[in-house]
Design an enzyme around this catalytic site. Structure first.
Site, short mmCIF file in Angstrom:
data_model
loop_
_atom_site.label_atom_id
_atom_site.label_comp_id
_atom_site.label_asym_id
_atom_site.label_seq_id
_atom_site.Cartn_x
_atom_site.Cartn_y
_atom_site.Cartn_z
N HIS A 179 0.84 -1.18 0.00
CA HIS A 179 0.00 0.00 0.00
C HIS A 179 0.88 1.24 0.00
O HIS A 179 2.08 1.19 0.35
CB HIS A 179 -0.92 0.00 1.22
CG HIS A 179 -2.03 -0.99 1.13
ND1 HIS A 179 -3.14 -0.96 1.95
CD2 HIS A 179 -2.21 -2.07 0.32
CE1 HIS A 179 -3.95 -1.96 1.65
NE2 HIS A 179 -3.40 -2.65 0.67
N GLU A 216 1.04 3.77 2.00
CA GLU A 216 1.63 4.09 3.31
C GLU A 216 2.83 3.20 3.61
O GLU A 216 3.88 3.67 4.07
CB GLU A 216 0.58 3.93 4.41
CG GLU A 216 -0.67 4.77 4.25
CD GLU A 216 -1.79 4.03 3.54
OE1 GLU A 216 -1.54 3.43 2.47
OE2 GLU A 216 -2.92 4.05 4.05
N CYS A 230 -6.03 1.72 6.06
CA CYS A 230 -6.67 0.47 6.50
C CYS A 230 -6.03 0.03 7.82
O CYS A 230 -5.13 0.67 8.35
CB CYS A 230 -6.50 -0.60 5.43
SG CYS A 230 -4.78 -1.13 5.21
N CYS A 233 -2.18 -0.56 7.50
CA CYS A 233 -1.37 0.65 7.40
C CYS A 233 -1.44 1.48 8.68
O CYS A 233 -0.46 2.13 9.07
CB CYS A 233 -1.81 1.47 6.20
SG CYS A 233 -1.50 0.61 4.63
#
Length: 343
Positions: free
Chosen positions: A58, A60, A88, A91
């Site tokens: 992701h 992040e 999420c 993260c």
């Protein structure tokens, strides 16, 4: 009243939006992130799970990894993480482990957001590090990037959609060459609501006959057959309809077993019988089909359907996918003792 965000937060979120656009250009879901320390961007990242074959890639996580390498430190306690979409759970957990001073996000994520939408991992005082949280920075701009991406994807999918081959769901007439199948008596409809566009087949020996206005006897096949089982009845002088449930005989055959729910077949049966004019005199069916016939408002007679030759039995099913209907109902129809005949 709209929240007022600092020029600094807006400026760094704009840089994160550039990363989101880079993700979109690469065909990834457009989420971007930057890591800031003392007013300077030290790392950036965007979504890349597809390209990296990594579900953890992701925006992040990619930005956090780059920042940790840049600072040669797995602790980022004097840094701020900016990300265009609410993090999420994964993260959010990574941000807490990295001990960020702040996390700033743009658009909310109502399905997976772990910074207040679904849960708020940052709100638990029991966690040994507290990270300050700010949301909604350039929220509309961040949400628009996501919306534009998925609109373009849906439009492209429509352009690339290949029309379904006719033989994907139904059997060509050529499959019945040399077999005693009364195709001249065939009828089809796709306008019953429960069919949702599928095509239903039945034989009707009133076709082209002066008895067309006569009330018919209706015959339903069993689990190991289809409407041609009633060829002898169709060849008689009595008005007869023999029809195929979805997945059987000449009706369309969805290849996903999960499609063939009892509720679907029961509703198709009821809608079909309601369309028959004049109204049927009775329904004839093998006992194994009893669970589909509850509460029908017409007489029911249990019969033994004529056994078919292997060639006739298998003709409607040119590949194993076409057998999803018979396979599903063979599992679902554990018939209780049927009620007595009604007249």
């Amino acid at each position: 009243m709209m929240p007022v965000h600092s020029p600094e937060d807006i400026g760094f979120m704009q840089l994160a939006l550039r990363q989101a656009q880079a993700a979109a250009n690469a065909g990834e879901v457009p989420v971007g992130a930057v890591v800031v320390r003392a007013g300077q961007v030290i790392a950036s990242g965007h979504n890349a799970p597809l390209a990296s074959h990594d579900p953890t890639a992701h925006a992040e996580v990619n930005a956090i990894r780059a920042a940790s390498k840049a600072l040669s430190n797995y602790r980022l306690d004097d840094c701020t993480l900016y990300v265009t979409l609410e993090p999420c759970a994964m993260c959010s957990g990574a941000a807490l482990h990295a001990r960020f001073k702040r996390v700033v996000f743009g658009a909310s994520e109502p399905k997976t957001g772990a910074a207040g939408s679904v849960i708020n991992l940052f709100a638990h005082e029991e966690i040994n590090h507290q990270t300050s949280l700010t949301g909604g920075v350039l929220a509309e701009e961040c949400a628009r990037v996501m919306q534009d991406f998925f609109e373009q994807r849906r439009a492209q999918q429509q352009l690339n959609k290949v029309p379904l081959r006719e033989d994907a769901l139904r059997t060509a007439d050529a499959a019945f060459a040399g077999l005693d199948v009364p195709l001249a008596l065939s009828h089809f409809t796709a306008d019953l609501p429960a069919l949702e566009g599928l095509r239903l087949h039945w034989f009707d020996n009133r076709t082209g006959n002066i008895q067309v206005q006569a009330a018919p006897q209706v015959y339903l096949h069993g689990l190991d057959g289809w409407s041609v089982q009633y060829l002898s009845q169709l060849q008689s002088a009595e008005p007869v309809i023999a029809f195929d449930l979805p997945g059987f005989g000449l009706s369309d055959k969805p290849k996903k077993i999960a499609t063939h729910r009892l509720a679907l077949h029961t509703q198709v049966l009821r809608e079909f019988l309601a369309r028959v004019q004049p109204a049927p005199l009775a329904l004839h069916a093998p006992r194994v089909m009893a669970p589909l016939l509850a509460d029908l408002q017409l007489p029911i007679h249990w019969i033994e359907a004529t056994a078919l030759t292997v060639a006739m039995r298998d003709a409607p099913y040119p590949d194993v996918g076409h057998l999803a209907g018979p396979r599903a109902l063979s599992t679902l129809l554990v018939a209780p003792t049927p009620p007595p005949e009604r007249s």
